[in-house]
Design a protein around this motif. Structure first.
Motif, PDB file in Angstrom:
ATOM      1  N   MET A  48     -14.502  47.709  47.421  1.00 29.33           N
ATOM      2  CA  MET A  48     -13.205  47.092  47.234  1.00 29.33           C
ATOM      3  C   MET A  48     -12.824  46.387  48.539  1.00 29.33           C
ATOM      4  N   LEU A  49     -12.118  45.296  48.415  1.00 33.20           N
ATOM      5  CA  LEU A  49     -11.796  44.480  49.578  1.00 33.20           C
ATOM      6  C   LEU A  49     -10.947  45.230  50.591  1.00 33.20           C
ATOM      7  N   SER A  50     -10.014  46.026  50.109  1.00 30.37           N
ATOM      8  CA  SER A  50      -9.136  46.754  51.022  1.00 30.37           C
ATOM      9  C   SER A  50      -8.580  47.971  50.301  1.00 30.37           C
ATOM     10  N   GLY A  51      -7.746  48.697  50.985  1.00 31.31           N
ATOM     11  CA  GLY A  51      -7.094  49.844  50.382  1.00 31.31           C
ATOM     12  C   GLY A  51      -7.815  51.145  50.681  1.00 31.31           C
ATOM     13  N   GLU A  52      -7.169  52.226  50.314  1.00 29.79           N
ATOM     14  CA  GLU A  52      -7.686  53.567  50.566  1.00 29.79           C
ATOM     15  C   GLU A  52      -8.878  53.878  49.660  1.00 29.79           C
ATOM     16  N   GLU A  53      -8.792  53.512  48.395  1.00 34.82           N
ATOM     17  CA  GLU A  53      -9.853  53.807  47.412  1.00 34.82           C
ATOM     18  C   GLU A  53     -10.822  52.630  47.374  1.00 34.82           C
ATOM     19  N   ASN A  54     -11.612  52.496  48.442  1.00 35.33           N
ATOM     20  CA  ASN A  54     -12.338  51.258  48.665  1.00 35.33           C
ATOM     21  C   ASN A  54     -13.826  51.288  48.325  1.00 35.33           C
ATOM     22  N   LEU A  55     -14.295  52.384  47.719  1.00 34.97           N
ATOM     23  CA  LEU A  55     -15.691  52.465  47.289  1.00 34.97           C
ATOM     24  C   LEU A  55     -15.735  53.181  45.945  1.00 34.97           C
ATOM     25  N   HIS A  56     -16.232  52.508  44.926  1.00 33.29           N
ATOM     26  CA  HIS A  56     -16.365  53.089  43.590  1.00 33.29           C
ATOM     27  C   HIS A  56     -17.844  53.315  43.328  1.00 33.29           C
ATOM     28  N   VAL A  57     -18.207  54.549  43.027  1.00 32.30           N
ATOM     29  CA  VAL A  57     -19.609  54.931  42.876  1.00 32.30           C
ATOM     30  C   VAL A  57     -19.818  55.486  41.472  1.00 32.30           C
ATOM     31  N   GLU A  58     -20.729  54.863  40.722  1.00 30.96           N
ATOM     32  CA  GLU A  58     -21.044  55.338  39.371  1.00 30.96           C
ATOM     33  C   GLU A  58     -22.335  56.143  39.412  1.00 30.96           C
ATOM     34  N   VAL A  59     -22.277  57.326  38.822  1.00 33.06           N
ATOM     35  CA  VAL A  59     -23.413  58.244  38.777  1.00 33.06           C
ATOM     36  C   VAL A  59     -23.745  58.544  37.325  1.00 33.06           C
TER      37      VAL A  59
END
Length: 170
Positions: free
Chosen positions: A101-112
């Motif tokens: 994600m470009l910015s913000g606290e939740e900036n990495l989304h990981v799909e498993v």
């Protein structure tokens, strides 16, 4: 991005490849765009060489393939470490997709994807071991994907410049 913008033929080719990259031959695309198969082939090679087309990936039904667990981890990391963490996350067992994600606290989304909850737990521990802060996790039920057909509005209506080709493409 390249030094020159995509023209309508490039946009149309990209859209048709999104619809069915595996089944669409140069001849099929040529029939849809009113140019020759050679022109289509040359354009696709150019789009690949310029890094616009970066790959052809199958869409997989993981549940049908025996991996019924799909979990989306919303993670946080320092912005300065985000890209490095994204690369490291790809090495974790079961990870199939990482979005920065470009910015913000939740900036990495990981799909498993996993076969069992214990495998999801292992992936969780490995992500945590990388130093990622897992903010939340969600079991994914369904995902719907469609080709983006808005490269340019001209490709939707009547072709106005689709058949324009450079002389060296034929």
């Amino acid at each position: 991005m390249t030094d020159h913008p995509l023209d309508n033929l490039d946009r149309r080719i990209l859209h048709l490849l999104q619809l069915d990259a595996r089944g669409a031959s140069d001849t099929d695309i040529a029939a849809e765009t009113d140019v020759t198969g050679t022109t289509v082939h040359n354009r696709i090679e150019k789009l690949e060489d310029e890094g616009i087309i970066v790959g052809y990936n199958p869409e997989i039904n993981y549940e049908q393939a025996g991996y019924p667990m799909r979990v989306l981890f919303i993670c946080s990391t320092d912005l300065s470490d985000r890209s490095e963490m994204a690369e490291s996350a790809l090495e974790v067992r079961g990870v199939v997709n990482v979005r920065e994600m470009l910015s913000g606290e939740e900036n990495l989304h990981v799909e498993v994807v996993a076969e069992t909850t214990s495998e999801v737990k292992q992936s969780t521990e490995q992500l945590d071991g990388l130093g990622l802060r897992i903010v939340s996790s969600n079991i994914l039920a369904e995902e719907r994907i469609q080709p983006w057909n808005h490269f340019h509005q001209d490709i939707i209506g009547e072709p106005d410049t689709l058949s324009e080709t450079a002389p060296d493409e034929e």
